[in-house]
Design an enzyme around this catalytic site. Structure first.
Site, PDB file in Angstrom:
ATOM      1  N   ASP A 367       1.113  -1.487  -0.311  1.00  0.00           N
ATOM      2  CA  ASP A 367       0.125   0.229  -0.514  1.00  0.00           C
ATOM      3  C   ASP A 367       0.622   0.737  -0.015  1.00  0.00           C
ATOM      4  O   ASP A 367       1.665   2.149   0.957  1.00  0.00           O
ATOM      5  CB  ASP A 367      -0.447   0.029   1.069  1.00  0.00           C
ATOM      6  CG  ASP A 367      -2.018   0.969   1.058  1.00  0.00           C
ATOM      7  OD1 ASP A 367      -2.020   1.301   0.675  1.00  0.00           O
ATOM      8  OD2 ASP A 367      -2.820   0.746   2.250  1.00  0.00           O
ATOM      9  N   HIS A 368       0.869   1.971  -1.773  1.00  0.00           N
ATOM     10  CA  HIS A 368       1.946   3.297  -1.354  1.00  0.00           C
ATOM     11  C   HIS A 368       1.561   4.432  -0.366  1.00  0.00           C
ATOM     12  O   HIS A 368       2.331   5.600   0.034  1.00  0.00           O
ATOM     13  CB  HIS A 368       1.843   3.319  -2.347  1.00  0.00           C
ATOM     14  CG  HIS A 368       3.173   4.256  -3.156  1.00  0.00           C
ATOM     15  ND1 HIS A 368       4.193   4.379  -2.029  1.00  0.00           N
ATOM     16  CD2 HIS A 368       3.319   4.229  -4.154  1.00  0.00           C
ATOM     17  CE1 HIS A 368       4.909   4.875  -2.688  1.00  0.00           C
ATOM     18  NE2 HIS A 368       4.932   4.758  -4.017  1.00  0.00           N
ATOM     19  N   ARG A 369       0.202   4.236   0.227  1.00  0.00           N
ATOM     20  CA  ARG A 369      -0.427   5.546   1.379  1.00  0.00           C
ATOM     21  C   ARG A 369       0.415   5.448   2.519  1.00  0.00           C
ATOM     22  O   ARG A 369       0.728   6.244   3.119  1.00  0.00           O
ATOM     23  CB  ARG A 369      -1.777   4.913   1.523  1.00  0.00           C
ATOM     24  CG  ARG A 369      -2.855   5.479   0.239  1.00  0.00           C
ATOM     25  CD  ARG A 369      -3.960   4.758   0.456  1.00  0.00           C
ATOM     26  NE  ARG A 369      -4.090   4.100   0.657  1.00  0.00           N
ATOM     27  CZ  ARG A 369      -5.461   3.192   1.250  1.00  0.00           C
ATOM     28  NH1 ARG A 369      -6.248   3.852   1.426  1.00  0.00           N
ATOM     29  NH2 ARG A 369      -5.141   1.982   1.613  1.00  0.00           N
ATOM     30  N   ALA A 371       3.693   2.785   3.190  1.00  0.00           N
ATOM     31  CA  ALA A 371       5.139   2.268   2.159  1.00  0.00           C
ATOM     32  C   ALA A 371       5.725   3.169   0.980  1.00  0.00           C
ATOM     33  O   ALA A 371       4.704   3.299   0.390  1.00  0.00           O
ATOM     34  CB  ALA A 371       5.255   1.053   3.155  1.00  0.00           C
TER      35      ALA A 371
END
Length: 398
Positions: A367-369, A371
Site C-alpha cells: 500500500d503506497h499510502r 509505505a
C-alpha cells in the site's frame, strides 16, 4: 412444533445461503442429524437437528440467502411422535423402525455446492457417484462421467430439463458463495489501495541443501515454514508492513501480533488460513500447523476463526508453475508477498566459481499510502538474506 433456525455458525456471520436440504418433509430425523447445508462467506456448514422427530415443513427454498435467526424448517418433536406411535398399527411401526435404521447408517459425502447442484438437476443421488479422488470427494468431473456412462434417471420435470439444457449450452458457473465473496473483497482492495508491486529474486540453494540434510536425519520442515519464519523476522525489523491504515482516525496501526495468512487453492476457491502468533512458534510447529490447515482447507473443514485476523499474507504459487504476478493485497493489510517458480541456473559462488544454483523469483505488492518503495526493497532484502543464509535465520530464533 420446533422451528430450526439459522444460527451464527461463525464469528460475525450475519447471513447464509441455503445450498441443499438433507431431509424431506415427512422424514424421521435423530438428534444432531444434519438437516441442511448453509453456504457462508468462507465455508459450507451443516445445521443439525436439535431433537428427534418428523420434518413437518420446509420454509426456505434452496438458493435463498437469509439472515441469522430465520426459521428454515419445522420439526415435530419425538414426544408427539411417541403418542402417534401408540395409535399406529404394527405395520406402520415396522416401517418407522426401518426408516430409523437407515438414519443410523446415515453418511455424507464431500462435494462442493455446484457439484451437488449438478447431481440434483440430473436426478442423481450423489452418494451413488464413484469417486476418482483418493480423499473420497465427489468432483464435478465424477458427476459428468456418471451422467455420460452411468445409469441416470432422466425423468426430470420440464422446468429442470430446460435449466440443465441452458447451463450445458452456456457452460454456466454459479457466481455465488466463496467465489462471490472473493470477488467482493478483491474489488474493494484494488479500488481502495494504491498498489505498487516490487519484483526480486532469492537464491534458494543453501536452503534446499539444509532441508535435504534435515530430511536425511529424519526431520522434515517445509519451505513454507522457512518463509513464514523469515517473514516474521523481517516484519519485526520493518513493522510498517505488519500494519493497518485506519483512515477514519488518520492513523496507522502497527500490529504487535504476527498472524501470517497463506493463500490456499481449493475446489471451492481461494482460501487464506492463518498461522496465528507465528512469532511464538518454532519452525517445526509452523510446519505442522500449515500442513493441518492446508489439508482441512482443501477438505472444506476450516473453522471461520482459522481464516481471520491475518496481519500479513503470502502466496506460494511457484509449485503451480507461476513465473511472476502482481498479487492483490488482502484488505485491510498493508502488503502481500507471492513466491514464484524456482529455476536451476548458473550462478557465482563466494569464490567466483560458476555453480548450478536454485533461483526463485518473488513479488511483493504494498500500500503506497502507508509505505514507500525504498522501505519495501529494504524489507525484501532482509527477507532474502535470511533465506539465502539460513544460519542467520536460526540465530534469530535463539
Amino acid at each position: 412444533m420446533l422451528a430450526v433456525k439459522l444460527h451464527d455458525i461463525g464469528e460475525g456471520m450475519t447471513e447464509g445461503e441455503v445450498v441443499q436440504y438433507l431431509v424431506q418433509v415427512g422424514d424421521w430425523v435423530e438428534t444432531d442429524q444434519p438437516l441442511v447445508e448453509i453456504q457462508t462467506d468462507k465455508m459450507i456448514a451443516e445445521i443439525s437437528s436439535p431433537c428427534a422427530g418428523h420434518v413437518k415443513e420446509i420454509i426456505i427454498e434452496i438458493g435463498e440467502t437469509v439472515q441469522v435467526g430465520t426459521s428454515l424448517l419445522y420439526i415435530e418433536s419425538s414426544n408427539k411422535e411417541v403418542e402417534k406411535q401408540q395409535q399406529q398399527p404394527e405395520e406402520d411401526i415396522s416401517k418407522r423402525e426401518a426408516n430409523m435404521t437407515s438414519v443410523v447408517n446415515f453418511h455424507r459425502v464431500l462435494a462442493t455446492p455446484y457439484t451437488r447442484k449438478l447431481a440434483r438437476e440430473n436426478n442423481i443421488n450423489i452418494e451413488d457417484v464413484p469417486r476418482a479422488d483418493a480423499s473420497g470427494r465427489v468432483t464435478e468431473a465424477d458427476v459428468q462421467q456418471f451422467i455420460k456412462y452411468g445409469e441416470v434417471n432422466h425423468s426430470i420435470v420440464p422446468e429442470v430439463q430446460e435449466k440443465v439444457l441452458v447451463e450445458s449450452v452456456h457452460d454456466v458457473i454459479p457466481f455465488m458463495g466463496i467465489r462471490k465473496k472473493i470477488a467482493e473483497k478483491m474489488t474493494k482492495s484494488l479500488y481502495t489501495i494504491p498498489h505498487v508491486t516490487h519484483f526480486d529474486e532469492v537464491n534458494m540453494t543453501n536452503l534446499f541443501r539444509i532441508r535435504s540434510e534435515m530430511k536425511a536425519s529424519g526431520e522434515s520442515v517445509s519451505v513454507t515454514a522457512f518463509f513464514i519464519k523469515a517473514l516474521v523476522v523481517a516484519l519485526k525489523d520493518y513493522p510498517i508492513f505488519n500494519a493497518e491504515l485506519d483512515e477514519a482516525n488518520d492513523r496507522i496501526l502497527l500490529k504487535k501480533s504476527y498472524h501470517i495468512g497463506f493463500a490456499t487453492n481449493t475446489e471451492n476457491g481461494l482460501l487464506v488460513p492463518v498461522v496465528h502468533n507465528a512469532d511464538e512458534k518454532s519452525m517445526k510447529s509452523i510446519h505442522k500447523v500449515v500442513k493441518d490447515l492446508s489439508e482441512r482447507a482443501i477438505a472444506g473443514k476450516l473453522q471461520p476463526f482459522e481464516m481471520k485476523n491475518s496481519t500479513f499474507t503470502m502466496s506460494n504459487v511457484g509449485p503451480l508453475g507461476s513465473t511472476g504476478a502482481t498479487p492483490i493485497i488482502n484488505y485491510p493489510e498493508t502488503a502481500i508477498i507471492a513466491f514464484h517458480k524456482t529455476k536451476r541456473q548458473p550462478i557465482f559462488n563466494d569464490l567466483d566459481e560458476i555453480i548450478v544454483g536454485h533461483i526463485m523469483t518473488f513479488s511483493m505488492a504494498f500500500d503506497h499510502r502507508v509505505a514507500d518503495g525504498a522501505t519495501a526493497v529494504a524489507f525484501t532484502n532482509r527477507f532474502a538474506s535470511l533465506i539465502e543464509q539460513p544460519h542467520k535465520l536460526m540465530m534469530e530464533m535463539i
